[in-house]
Design a protein around this motif. Structure first.
Motif, PDB file in Angstrom:
ATOM      1  N   THR A   1       5.891  17.491   4.354  1.00  0.00           N
ATOM      2  CA  THR A   1       5.634  18.806   3.805  1.00  0.00           C
ATOM      3  C   THR A   1       5.577  18.903   2.272  1.00  0.00           C
ATOM      4  OG1 THR A   1       7.488  20.046   3.975  1.00  0.00           O
ATOM      5  CG2 THR A   1       5.900  20.136   5.858  1.00  0.00           C
ATOM      6  N   VAL A   2       6.233  18.023   1.698  1.00  0.00           N
ATOM      7  CA  VAL A   2       6.692  18.013   0.298  1.00  0.00           C
ATOM      8  C   VAL A   2       5.817  17.084  -0.398  1.00  0.00           C
ATOM      9  CG1 VAL A   2       8.230  17.918  -1.472  1.00  0.00           C
ATOM     10  CG2 VAL A   2       8.742  18.933   0.588  1.00  0.00           C
ATOM     11  N   PRO A   3       4.948  17.178  -1.585  1.00  0.00           N
ATOM     12  CA  PRO A   3       4.189  16.157  -1.986  1.00  0.00           C
ATOM     13  C   PRO A   3       5.093  15.305  -2.901  1.00  0.00           C
ATOM     14  CG  PRO A   3       3.250  18.320  -2.248  1.00  0.00           C
ATOM     15  CD  PRO A   3       4.336  18.531  -1.913  1.00  0.00           C
ATOM     16  N   LYS A   4       4.779  14.307  -3.387  1.00  0.00           N
ATOM     17  CA  LYS A   4       5.215  13.060  -4.050  1.00  0.00           C
ATOM     18  C   LYS A   4       4.697  13.326  -5.632  1.00  0.00           C
ATOM     19  CE  LYS A   4       8.017  10.798  -1.435  1.00  0.00           C
ATOM     20  NZ  LYS A   4       9.552  10.734  -1.724  1.00  0.00           N
ATOM     21  N   ARG A   5       5.449  12.956  -6.512  1.00  0.00           N
ATOM     22  CA  ARG A   5       5.291  13.039  -7.920  1.00  0.00           C
ATOM     23  C   ARG A   5       5.231  11.550  -8.306  1.00  0.00           C
ATOM     24  NH1 ARG A   5       5.816  17.935 -10.822  1.00  0.00           N
ATOM     25  NH2 ARG A   5       5.948  16.901 -12.807  1.00  0.00           N
ATOM     26  N   ARG A   6       4.337  11.084  -8.730  1.00  0.00           N
ATOM     27  CA  ARG A   6       4.217   9.676  -9.088  1.00  0.00           C
ATOM     28  C   ARG A   6       4.097   9.520 -10.900  1.00  0.00           C
ATOM     29  NH1 ARG A   6      -0.172   7.495  -8.350  1.00  0.00           N
ATOM     30  NH2 ARG A   6       0.297   5.500  -7.590  1.00  0.00           N
ATOM     31  N   TYR A   7       4.875   8.622 -11.418  1.00  0.00           N
ATOM     32  CA  TYR A   7       5.155   8.454 -12.627  1.00  0.00           C
ATOM     33  C   TYR A   7       5.112   7.081 -13.170  1.00  0.00           C
ATOM     34  CZ  TYR A   7       7.590  13.116 -13.148  1.00  0.00           C
ATOM     35  OH  TYR A   7       7.911  14.324 -13.160  1.00  0.00           O
ATOM     36  N   TRP A   8       4.720   6.976 -14.175  1.00  0.00           N
ATOM     37  CA  TRP A   8       4.456   5.347 -14.641  1.00  0.00           C
ATOM     38  C   TRP A   8       5.371   5.333 -15.823  1.00  0.00           C
ATOM     39  CZ3 TRP A   8       2.544   1.380 -12.056  1.00  0.00           C
ATOM     40  CH2 TRP A   8       1.728   1.549 -11.130  1.00  0.00           C
TER      41      TRP A   8
ATOM     42  N   GLU B   1       0.907  -1.330  -0.115  1.00  0.00           N
ATOM     43  CA  GLU B   1       0.100  -0.296  -0.180  1.00  0.00           C
ATOM     44  C   GLU B   1       0.841   1.162  -0.138  1.00  0.00           C
ATOM     45  OE1 GLU B   1      -3.348   2.070   2.797  1.00  0.00           O
ATOM     46  OE2 GLU B   1      -3.257   0.042   2.847  1.00  0.00           O
ATOM     47  N   TRP B   2       1.884   1.241   0.685  1.00  0.00           N
ATOM     48  CA  TRP B   2       2.947   2.619   1.032  1.00  0.00           C
ATOM     49  C   TRP B   2       3.542   2.759  -0.479  1.00  0.00           C
ATOM     50  CZ3 TRP B   2       7.770   3.905   0.553  1.00  0.00           C
ATOM     51  CH2 TRP B   2       8.010   5.290   0.947  1.00  0.00           C
ATOM     52  N   LEU B   3       4.156   1.581  -0.616  1.00  0.00           N
ATOM     53  CA  LEU B   3       4.910   1.741  -2.278  1.00  0.00           C
ATOM     54  C   LEU B   3       4.019   2.171  -3.291  1.00  0.00           C
ATOM     55  CD1 LEU B   3       7.037  -1.288  -1.955  1.00  0.00           C
ATOM     56  CD2 LEU B   3       7.900   1.078  -1.670  1.00  0.00           C
ATOM     57  N   ALA B   4       2.772   1.657  -3.374  1.00  0.00           N
ATOM     58  CA  ALA B   4       1.785   2.078  -4.500  1.00  0.00           C
ATOM     59  C   ALA B   4       1.497   3.489  -4.471  1.00  0.00           C
ATOM     60  CB  ALA B   4       0.570   1.178  -4.424  1.00  0.00           C
ATOM     61  N   ALA B   5       1.437   4.162  -3.152  1.00  0.00           N
ATOM     62  CA  ALA B   5       0.930   5.452  -2.983  1.00  0.00           C
ATOM     63  C   ALA B   5       2.111   6.455  -3.004  1.00  0.00           C
ATOM     64  CB  ALA B   5       0.274   5.702  -1.607  1.00  0.00           C
ATOM     65  N   TYR B   6       3.328   6.225  -2.452  1.00  0.00           N
ATOM     66  CA  TYR B   6       4.372   6.819  -2.388  1.00  0.00           C
ATOM     67  C   TYR B   6       5.967   6.705  -2.631  1.00  0.00           C
ATOM     68  CZ  TYR B   6       0.935   8.393   0.874  1.00  0.00           C
ATOM     69  OH  TYR B   6      -0.358   8.850   1.383  1.00  0.00           O
ATOM     70  N   GLY B   7       6.040   5.231  -2.522  1.00  0.00           N
ATOM     71  CA  GLY B   7       7.708   4.941  -2.966  1.00  0.00           C
ATOM     72  C   GLY B   7       7.888   4.247  -4.281  1.00  0.00           C
ATOM     73  N   GLY B   8       6.995   3.439  -4.943  1.00  0.00           N
ATOM     74  CA  GLY B   8       7.166   3.145  -6.223  1.00  0.00           C
ATOM     75  C   GLY B   8       7.929   1.815  -6.204  1.00  0.00           C
TER      76      GLY B   8
ATOM     77  N   CYS C   1       9.208  10.619  -7.018  1.00  0.00           N
ATOM     78  CA  CYS C   1      10.377  11.874  -6.452  1.00  0.00           C
ATOM     79  C   CYS C   1       9.352  12.714  -5.722  1.00  0.00           C
ATOM     80  CB  CYS C   1      11.217  12.142  -7.476  1.00  0.00           C
ATOM     81  SG  CYS C   1      10.268  13.163  -8.768  1.00  0.00           S
ATOM     82  N   ASP C   2      10.101  13.524  -4.662  1.00  0.00           N
ATOM     83  CA  ASP C   2       9.516  14.594  -4.275  1.00  0.00           C
ATOM     84  C   ASP C   2       9.119  15.562  -5.360  1.00  0.00           C
ATOM     85  OD1 ASP C   2       9.813  13.618  -1.763  1.00  0.00           O
ATOM     86  OD2 ASP C   2      11.653  14.700  -1.001  1.00  0.00           O
ATOM     87  N   ASP C   3       8.194  16.591  -5.172  1.00  0.00           N
ATOM     88  CA  ASP C   3       7.518  17.419  -6.043  1.00  0.00           C
ATOM     89  C   ASP C   3       8.878  18.555  -6.237  1.00  0.00           C
ATOM     90  OD1 ASP C   3       5.577  18.406  -7.764  1.00  0.00           O
ATOM     91  OD2 ASP C   3       5.148  19.803  -6.228  1.00  0.00           O
ATOM     92  N   ASP C   4       9.593  18.840  -5.279  1.00  0.00           N
ATOM     93  CA  ASP C   4      10.610  19.857  -5.404  1.00  0.00           C
ATOM     94  C   ASP C   4      12.007  19.385  -6.235  1.00  0.00           C
ATOM     95  OD1 ASP C   4      11.293  18.434  -3.196  1.00  0.00           O
ATOM     96  OD2 ASP C   4      11.401  20.561  -1.890  1.00  0.00           O
TER      97      ASP C   4
END
Length: 173
Positions: free
Chosen positions: A164-171, A90-97, A136-139
């Protein structure tokens, strides 16, 4: 002098302790954990056993998935590292990849991250992952450019609890 043309991914070895711990301290300044699960009081051999078990997918704690943890070496120097995860919890699918990588500050802006990601994508696909999630972190402009250079298509930007920094999610795939 390290060159991206001779970069190779390889397992962490017993004789890497000093250089890998130094890299861990360097990236800690960026809030990045270079050696996943390492603490100063943990025996090095124990950490290597953990990485081997993760590679085999045996004796995994409930929050871990089968993964390969590799050093990125160029010119005989550890320039970075990568974790290639062959499943998503669950965590990797949301944030870690599926792929998490880092390059030591002294070796950035030389193409190492792009080459690490390119080689990692091959490993992920060889391990049965057809569509690869990379975050990756949005910044983190450099990492976003690396992911996009390797074919990443932005799906979304998500808030991660506790940061405080959002995550960018790429496929990629």
């Amino acid at each position: 002098m390290s060159s991206v043309t001779d970069l190779r991914l390889r397992p962490l070895r017993p004789d890497d302790e000093t250089e890998a711990v130094q890299a861990h301290h360097e990236l800690a300044a960026d809030g990045f954990e270079f050696l996943s699960g390492w603490t100063p009081d943990r025996p090095w051999a124990d950490l290597l056993r953990q990485y081997d078990a993760e590679r085999r997918g045996t004796d995994l704690p409930p929050d871990r998935v089968r993964a390969t943890f590799l050093m990125a070496e160029a010119g005989g120097t550890i320039v970075g590292r990568v974790s290639v995860r062959f499943a998503l919890n669950e965590w990797l699918a949301a944030y870690g990849g599926h792929i998490g990588y880092g390059v030591r500050p002294a070796y950035r802006r030389r193409g190492h991250a792009t080459e690490v990601l390119r080689q990692s994508l091959v490993l992920a696909r060889d391990g049965g992952v057809d569509r690869v999630l990379v975050t990756c972190d949005d910044d983190n402009v450099g990492s976003a450019a690396t992911i996009e250079r390797c074919g990443g298509v932005l799906e979304d930007v998500v808030d991660q609890p506790g940061t405080t920094v959002p995550k960018r999610r790429y496929w990629i795939g």
